[in-house]
Design an enzyme around this catalytic site. Structure first.
Site, PDB file in Angstrom:
ATOM      1  N   ASP A  87       0.827  -1.214   0.000  1.00  0.00           N
ATOM      2  CA  ASP A  87       0.000   0.000   0.000  1.00  0.00           C
ATOM      3  C   ASP A  87       0.856   1.256   0.000  1.00  0.00           C
ATOM      4  O   ASP A  87       0.440   2.287  -0.535  1.00  0.00           O
ATOM      5  CB  ASP A  87      -0.932  -0.019   1.220  1.00  0.00           C
ATOM      6  CG  ASP A  87      -1.742  -1.297   1.230  1.00  0.00           C
ATOM      7  OD1 ASP A  87      -2.388  -1.582   0.209  1.00  0.00           O
ATOM      8  OD2 ASP A  87      -1.685  -2.037   2.223  1.00  0.00           O
ATOM      9  N   LYS A  97       1.612  -2.664   4.445  1.00  0.00           N
ATOM     10  CA  LYS A  97       0.782  -3.640   3.751  1.00  0.00           C
ATOM     11  C   LYS A  97      -0.441  -3.958   4.605  1.00  0.00           C
ATOM     12  O   LYS A  97      -0.478  -3.659   5.782  1.00  0.00           O
ATOM     13  CB  LYS A  97       1.566  -4.927   3.507  1.00  0.00           C
ATOM     14  CG  LYS A  97       2.630  -4.766   2.438  1.00  0.00           C
ATOM     15  CD  LYS A  97       3.393  -6.053   2.151  1.00  0.00           C
ATOM     16  CE  LYS A  97       2.556  -7.269   1.914  1.00  0.00           C
ATOM     17  NZ  LYS A  97       1.515  -7.135   0.898  1.00  0.00           N
ATOM     18  N   GLU A 106       1.011 -12.681   4.950  1.00  0.00           N
ATOM     19  CA  GLU A 106       1.999 -12.059   4.048  1.00  0.00           C
ATOM     20  C   GLU A 106       3.338 -11.867   4.761  1.00  0.00           C
ATOM     21  O   GLU A 106       4.397 -12.097   4.168  1.00  0.00           O
ATOM     22  CB  GLU A 106       1.476 -10.711   3.542  1.00  0.00           C
ATOM     23  CG  GLU A 106       0.333 -10.861   2.551  1.00  0.00           C
ATOM     24  CD  GLU A 106      -0.323  -9.539   2.162  1.00  0.00           C
ATOM     25  OE1 GLU A 106      -0.877  -9.490   1.080  1.00  0.00           O
ATOM     26  OE2 GLU A 106      -0.277  -8.584   2.953  1.00  0.00           O
TER      27      GLU A 106
HETATM   28  C1  5RP Z   1      -3.050  -7.216   1.164  1.00  0.00           C
HETATM   29  C2  5RP Z   1      -1.924  -6.359   0.767  1.00  0.00           C
HETATM   30  C3  5RP Z   1      -1.830  -5.955  -0.663  1.00  0.00           C
HETATM   31  O1  5RP Z   1      -0.640  -6.476  -1.187  1.00  0.00           O
HETATM   32  C4  5RP Z   1      -1.852  -4.469  -0.760  1.00  0.00           C
HETATM   33  O2  5RP Z   1      -3.039  -4.018  -0.153  1.00  0.00           O
HETATM   34  C5  5RP Z   1      -1.798  -3.989  -2.219  1.00  0.00           C
HETATM   35  O3  5RP Z   1      -2.959  -4.360  -2.891  1.00  0.00           O
HETATM   36  P1  5RP Z   1      -3.266  -3.868  -4.367  1.00  0.00           P
HETATM   37  O4  5RP Z   1      -2.284  -4.548  -5.253  1.00  0.00           O
HETATM   38  O5  5RP Z   1      -4.685  -4.316  -4.613  1.00  0.00           O
HETATM   39  O6  5RP Z   1      -3.129  -2.379  -4.376  1.00  0.00           O
HETATM   40  O7  5RP Z   1      -1.077  -5.981   1.537  1.00  0.00           O
HETATM   41  O8  5RP Z   1      -3.060  -7.482   2.529  1.00  0.00           O
END
Ligand code: 5RP
Length: 230
Positions: A87, A97, A106
């Site tokens: 994020d 994240k 993750e």
């Molecule tokens: C999920 C995460 C995602 O990797 C992060 O939110 C990015 O998502 P996106 O590729 O949809 O922007 O940490 O827990």
């Protein structure tokens, strides 16, 4: 390039790093979707032999649908390469994240990976962490109000994550508290402080974990790599 094309370009570049006969950690989110599609294509076209370990039930379903062979951390406690989204990314390759709710798995998968490649579009790059996103914190349902108060004592405003007016429940059966800090001068210290609170399972600060960040921008791809300290 629009934002989706930027995500796709970064994802496809990351998939080029996958070698035959390896164990691959599969992240979660919309950017990872493009990586999964490319991995599936390489399996079919090049007879690539890999096994994936998904970081969420959603990724597991997608990978199964795309005929990506899967395994578990129990069977393969060391992962060769993980590809995941983020994020926020700063210039030190530190991350926030967890907007997708999969932060705990993750982080476990990232920790057990020899290499972690992060794929983002350029909207995710920030001068300092916390500028655009709260830090998600996964907590046990038991004692969640007390845990929330302890988080607030660290200087943030907190919101219990909800979905259709009900608390959002992670794949691990827990809640998420989104913690908005006015500034995060010492992300490494904060990551540890948050995890010291009883009831906290994990938080979305990923400090010193990423080896490479592939950023899709309007002009193409830009890569940040971890400096090797001799
Ligand atoms: C999920 C995460 C995602 O990797 C992060 O939110 C990015 O998502 P996106 O590729 O949809 O922007 O940490 O827990």
């Amino acid at each position: 390039m629009n934002q989706e094309q930027m995500k796709q370009t970064a994802a496809e570049k990351a998939v080029e790093h996958i070698q035959n006969n390896t164990i691959i950690g599969l992240g979660t989110g919309s950017t990872i979707q493009y990586a999964l599609e490319k991995i599936s294509e390489r399996i079919q076209k090049e007879n690539l032999s890999i096994q994936g370990i998904p970081t969420s039930n959603t990724t597991k379903k997608t990978a199964q649908h795309l005929n990506i062979p899967l395994t578990t951390l129990e069977e393969h406690p060391t992962i060769d390469l993980t590809i995941d989204g983020a994020d926020e990314v700063d210039s030190n390759l530190n991350l926030i994240k967890g907007a997708g709710g999969a932060l705990t798995r993750e982080k476990i998968i990232a920790y057990h990976s020899k290499t972690l490649i992060i794929i983002v579009d350029d909207s995710k790059v920030v001068k300092s962490l916390g500028m655009n996103n709260p830090i998600p914190v996964e907590i046990l349902q038991f004692s969640y109000t007390a845990t929330q108060h302890c988080l607030e004592e660290l200087g943030c405003t907190t919101t219990l994550r909800t979905i259709v007016n009900e608390p959002y429940i992670t794949d691990n059966g827990n809640y998420i508290i989104d913690c908005e800090f006015p500034r995060i001068p010492e992300p490494e210290a904060l990551e540890m402080q948050i995890n010291m609170i009883p009831g906290v399972v994990e938080n979305g600060l990923f400090i010193n974990m990423a080896d490479m960040v592939i950023i899709g921008g309007k002009q193409g791809i830009h890569t940040l790599e971890k400096a090797i300290v001799q």
